[in-house]
Design a protein around this motif. Structure first.
Motif, PDB file in Angstrom:
ATOM      1  N   THR A   6      58.788 112.921  65.905  1.00 37.47           N
ATOM      2  CA  THR A   6      59.905 112.593  66.787  1.00 37.47           C
ATOM      3  C   THR A   6      59.415 112.260  68.180  1.00 37.47           C
ATOM      4  O   THR A   6      60.200 112.132  69.102  1.00 37.47           O
ATOM      5  N   GLY A   7      58.102 112.139  68.354  1.00 41.24           N
ATOM      6  CA  GLY A   7      57.509 111.904  69.667  1.00 41.24           C
ATOM      7  C   GLY A   7      57.739 110.496  70.158  1.00 41.24           C
ATOM      8  O   GLY A   7      58.823 110.131  70.582  1.00 41.24           O
ATOM      9  N   SER A   8      56.696 109.667  70.121  1.00 38.92           N
ATOM     10  CA  SER A   8      56.794 108.332  70.686  1.00 38.92           C
ATOM     11  C   SER A   8      57.772 107.472  69.895  1.00 38.92           C
ATOM     12  O   SER A   8      58.007 107.680  68.713  1.00 38.92           O
ATOM     13  N   CYS A   9      58.299 106.470  70.588  1.00 35.64           N
ATOM     14  CA  CYS A   9      59.319 105.601  69.991  1.00 35.64           C
ATOM     15  C   CYS A   9      58.792 104.896  68.755  1.00 35.64           C
ATOM     16  O   CYS A   9      59.460 104.843  67.727  1.00 35.64           O
ATOM     17  N   GLU A  10      57.552 104.348  68.837  1.00 41.01           N
ATOM     18  CA  GLU A  10      57.038 103.598  67.703  1.00 41.01           C
ATOM     19  C   GLU A  10      56.806 104.484  66.488  1.00 41.01           C
ATOM     20  O   GLU A  10      57.005 104.064  65.349  1.00 41.01           O
ATOM     21  N   GLN A  11      56.395 105.735  66.723  1.00 40.19           N
ATOM     22  CA  GLN A  11      56.205 106.657  65.607  1.00 40.19           C
ATOM     23  C   GLN A  11      57.533 106.929  64.909  1.00 40.19           C
ATOM     24  O   GLN A  11      57.618 106.934  63.681  1.00 40.19           O
ATOM     25  N   LYS A  12      58.565 107.135  65.691  1.00 43.30           N
ATOM     26  CA  LYS A  12      59.883 107.420  65.125  1.00 43.30           C
ATOM     27  C   LYS A  12      60.404 106.223  64.336  1.00 43.30           C
ATOM     28  O   LYS A  12      60.944 106.374  63.238  1.00 43.30           O
ATOM     29  N   ILE A  13      60.237 105.027  64.880  1.00 47.63           N
ATOM     30  CA  ILE A  13      60.724 103.822  64.199  1.00 47.63           C
ATOM     31  C   ILE A  13      59.954 103.616  62.899  1.00 47.63           C
ATOM     32  O   ILE A  13      60.540 103.322  61.854  1.00 47.63           O
ATOM     33  N   TYR A  14      58.630 103.769  62.950  1.00 50.30           N
ATOM     34  CA  TYR A  14      57.827 103.597  61.735  1.00 50.30           C
ATOM     35  C   TYR A  14      58.240 104.619  60.682  1.00 50.30           C
ATOM     36  O   TYR A  14      58.365 104.301  59.493  1.00 50.30           O
ATOM     37  N   TYR A  15      58.440 105.840  61.122  1.00 50.71           N
ATOM     38  CA  TYR A  15      58.899 106.905  60.234  1.00 50.71           C
ATOM     39  C   TYR A  15      60.207 106.504  59.545  1.00 50.71           C
ATOM     40  O   TYR A  15      60.363 106.651  58.335  1.00 50.71           O
ATOM     41  N   GLU A  16      61.153 105.979  60.314  1.00 47.94           N
ATOM     42  CA  GLU A  16      62.449 105.579  59.753  1.00 47.94           C
ATOM     43  C   GLU A  16      62.286 104.426  58.762  1.00 47.94           C
ATOM     44  O   GLU A  16      62.973 104.386  57.728  1.00 47.94           O
ATOM     45  N   LEU A  17      61.393 103.496  59.053  1.00 48.13           N
ATOM     46  CA  LEU A  17      61.156 102.389  58.129  1.00 48.13           C
ATOM     47  C   LEU A  17      60.563 102.892  56.816  1.00 48.13           C
ATOM     48  O   LEU A  17      60.941 102.437  55.732  1.00 48.13           O
TER      49      LEU A  17
END
Length: 204
Positions: A6-17
């Protein structure tokens, strides 16, 4: 080093994808096993390949999420790209390391220093398979020409399970390098019905 998803924005987006891919693969598997059916093999087959097409698009574009402008432009530029080789050429020009690398854990009970990860040695969705599947999906996106050759839906249907398995093996534990980044990420997708467990920075 393990990182908070849930940290950086890109990590969260990749996680959701990746979660979106996982849920689609579960649905595809249900269709291929007959657990989810419309009662018409044509509709079931087209539904499964539509979701397979979306999974492939998520795989292709997901490494670009760290750069919003690039991601939006890529999606727009590729909106009407129907052949896999053109899509892959476009993404590869932006990020040569876009394609996930499947890995597996090496265990060493007698010598812990030998433990680590290596490239997965089994059968998975290689980039050549990506091209083949993407083009197959495109073949099913349009209605049949009543005066042309009829599609063999049974032939398409029996291949669904194999395609889903190859995608699972590609992504179950994989390494990816985001565009504009010199770091590789290690992602573990298992368990099948649970949340993604790990996202780590690794040096390969």
């Amino acid at each position: 080093m393990e990182v908070d998803l849930t940290g950086s924005c890109e990590q969260k987006i990749y996680y959701e994808l990746m979660e979106s891919i996982k849920s689609r693969i579960i649905l595809i598997s249900k269709i291929s096993s007959g657990k989810f059916s419309s009662g018409d093999i044509r509709h079931d087959t087209e539904s499964a390949y539509l979701h397979l097409r979306k999974v492939l698009e998520l795989i292709a574009f997901s490494s670009l999420v760290v750069n919003r402008e690039l991601y939006v432009k890529a999606r727009s530029d590729c909106e009407y790209v129907w052949r896999a080789n053109k899509l892959l050429e476009y993404i590869k020009a932006i990020n040569p390391n876009f394609y996930p690398v499947p890995v597996e854990v090496m265990t060493a009970a007698d010598d812990p220093s030998l433990a680590g990860i290596r490239k997965f040695s089994g059968d998975y969705l290689a980039i050549e398979d990506f091209e083949e599947l993407y083009n197959l999906c495109g073949d099913l996106m349009h209605a049949d020409n009543p005066f042309g050759r009829k599609k063999d839906y049974n032939e398409y249907f029996v291949k669904i399970k194999g395609w889903a398995r190859k995608i699972h093996e590609l992504l179950d534990m994989h390494v990816v390098r985001f565009v504009d980044s010199d770091k590789f990420r290690l992602i573990e997708m298992s368990p099948k019905h649970g949340p993604i467990k790990k996202l780590m920075f690794v040096h390969l």
